[in-house]
Design a protein around this motif. Structure first.
Motif, PDB file in Angstrom:
ATOM      1  N   ASP A 195       0.819  -1.217   0.000  1.00 13.53           N
ATOM      2  CA  ASP A 195       0.000   0.000   0.000  1.00 13.53           C
ATOM      3  C   ASP A 195       0.853   1.268   0.000  1.00 13.53           C
ATOM      4  N   GLU A 196       1.925   1.264   0.774  1.00 12.56           N
ATOM      5  CA  GLU A 196       2.783   2.449   0.863  1.00 12.56           C
ATOM      6  C   GLU A 196       3.414   2.776  -0.489  1.00 12.56           C
ATOM      7  N   ILE A 206       0.655   4.220  -2.910  1.00 17.03           N
ATOM      8  CA  ILE A 206       0.329   5.616  -2.630  1.00 17.03           C
ATOM      9  C   ILE A 206       1.436   6.547  -3.118  1.00 17.03           C
ATOM     10  N   ILE A 264       1.260   6.723  -6.940  1.00 11.68           N
ATOM     11  CA  ILE A 264       0.108   7.504  -7.384  1.00 11.68           C
ATOM     12  C   ILE A 264       0.409   8.990  -7.280  1.00 11.68           C
ATOM     13  N   ILE A 313     -10.355   1.010  -4.519  1.00 11.54           N
ATOM     14  CA  ILE A 313      -9.361   1.599  -3.616  1.00 11.54           C
ATOM     15  C   ILE A 313      -8.612   2.725  -4.320  1.00 11.54           C
ATOM     16  N   PHE A 314      -8.257   2.471  -5.564  1.00 13.31           N
ATOM     17  CA  PHE A 314      -7.513   3.456  -6.345  1.00 13.31           C
ATOM     18  C   PHE A 314      -8.315   4.740  -6.538  1.00 13.31           C
ATOM     19  N   LYS A 320     -10.966   5.741  -4.833  1.00 15.52           N
ATOM     20  CA  LYS A 320     -11.276   6.372  -3.553  1.00 15.52           C
ATOM     21  C   LYS A 320     -10.122   7.233  -3.064  1.00 15.52           C
ATOM     22  N   PHE A 321      -8.915   6.887  -3.501  1.00 12.65           N
ATOM     23  CA  PHE A 321      -7.745   7.683  -3.139  1.00 12.65           C
ATOM     24  C   PHE A 321      -7.912   9.123  -3.611  1.00 12.65           C
TER      25      PHE A 321
END
Length: 326
Positions: A108-109, A112, A115, A148-149, A151-152
């Motif tokens: 996840d880190e 992010i 992105i 998830i992507f 929603k970021f």
């Protein structure tokens, strides 16, 4: 481009196949320019092996060697984000190819971080975020990752989200694929596809990255036109949120402080430079280097003209000094 008769590779300018002699059919030309002249910034995302990089090359009108590298592989070829720019149909198109952020190998880190870096390449904001997927390879895990992507980015990003189906030769093929899935409501892959359609508000596009030049260019034209149409309906022509604004502000601050010199207002003004020097010392060449194009003559025959101009200026200056003394 390939020969329809024997399948041999053909040059774009070929009139006949060098292998079998079959005449190459003339193809109509697309209009040279689109009606909308605004720059387009497109962010491509997707799982490894679905044709994301190949789609980026098609959008830019470049080859794999010139553009993004892609392979039908389970291992992500795009390990770092990359941005390429081309003039397409009378406008500038920027495409950012993201790493395999949907792949299980990234935590996840890392996702992010990647992105945020990709978003930084689409400032002041992207016009479209395209989910590039190959038909028949949908899964609920993929849907969760897309959720998830998106929603970021938060509220409003759906207006700029598109689903691009690869390996589709025509709009008829795409419609047939969608209708065939509707007849299997219990199929897990179809359920996943429905979820993705809903997330993108049914903005579904298609492309065949292995198609001939004209059909592929027509597909690209339709994709860019679809982005224009969606942007015209959206609250803003491109997506912005707190993240993009923060990154843009940081980039602006860095430019003013590090590039322009401590953020001075004077550094942002137009520059006017006066070059002085004797003929033959590279004054014109220096001016051309500063401008990035050849505007001042550098040929030897202009030296005499420059000397004449220098003599004239010296005489004028001498006359002015004599007048001031009296």
């Amino acid at each position: 481009m390939v020969c329809e008769e024997c399948g041999a590779n053909l040059a774009d300018t070929a009139k006949f196949c060098p292998q079998c002699g079959t005449k190459v059919k003339d193809e109509p030309n697309l209009p040279k320019e689109m009606e909308c002249k605004d720059d387009l910034r497109i962010l491509l995302v997707g799982h490894t092996g679905h044709g994301k990089s190949a789609t980026g090359n098609s959008l830019l009108g470049v080859t794999r060697k010139e553009g993004f590298h892609d392979e039908m592989s389970q291992v992500s070829v795009t390990e770092n984000y990359k941005r390429l720019v081309q003039q397409r149909f009378g406008r500038k198109v920027e495409v950012v190819d993201t790493p395999g952020i949907f792949d299980s190998s990234m935590n996840d880190e890392s996702v992010i971080k990647q992105i945020a870096q990709c978003v930084g390449l689409t400032l002041p904001g992207f016009n479209a975020i395209c989910l590039v997927l190959q038909p028949g390879r949908f899964s609920m895990e993929m849907v969760k990752t897309v959720d998830i992507f998106l929603k970021f980015f938060g509220k409003g990003v759906d207006e700029y989200a598109f689903l691009i189906l690869t390996h589709m030769a025509s709009e008829e093929d795409m419609i047939e694929y969608i209708n065939a899935g509707d007849k299997k409501p219990g199929d897990k892959g179809h359920k996943s596809f429905i979820k993705l359609r809903q997330r993108c508000k049914d903005k579904i596009l298609f492309i065949d990255n292995k198609a001939k030049k004209y059909p592929k260019e027509e597909m690209v034209w339709k994709i860019l036109a679809a982005v224009d149409k969606a942007n015209a309906k959206a609250p803003k022509p491109y997506f912005q949120n707190k993240l993009t604004k923060e990154i843009q502000q940081r980039a602006t601050d860095f430019y003013l402080s590090q590039v322009c010199g401590n953020g001075s207002e004077r550094a942002k003004e137009d520059l006017r430079i006066l070059l002085l020097g004797l003929p033959g010392h590279g004054k014109s060449a220096t001016g051309n280097s500063l401008l990035g194009e050849t505007l001042f003559p550098e040929k030897a025959e202009n030296v005499a003209e420059e000397k004449a101009m220098v003599n004239k200026l010296e005489k004028l200056n001498h006359g002015y000094q004599s007048t001031t003394k009296h």
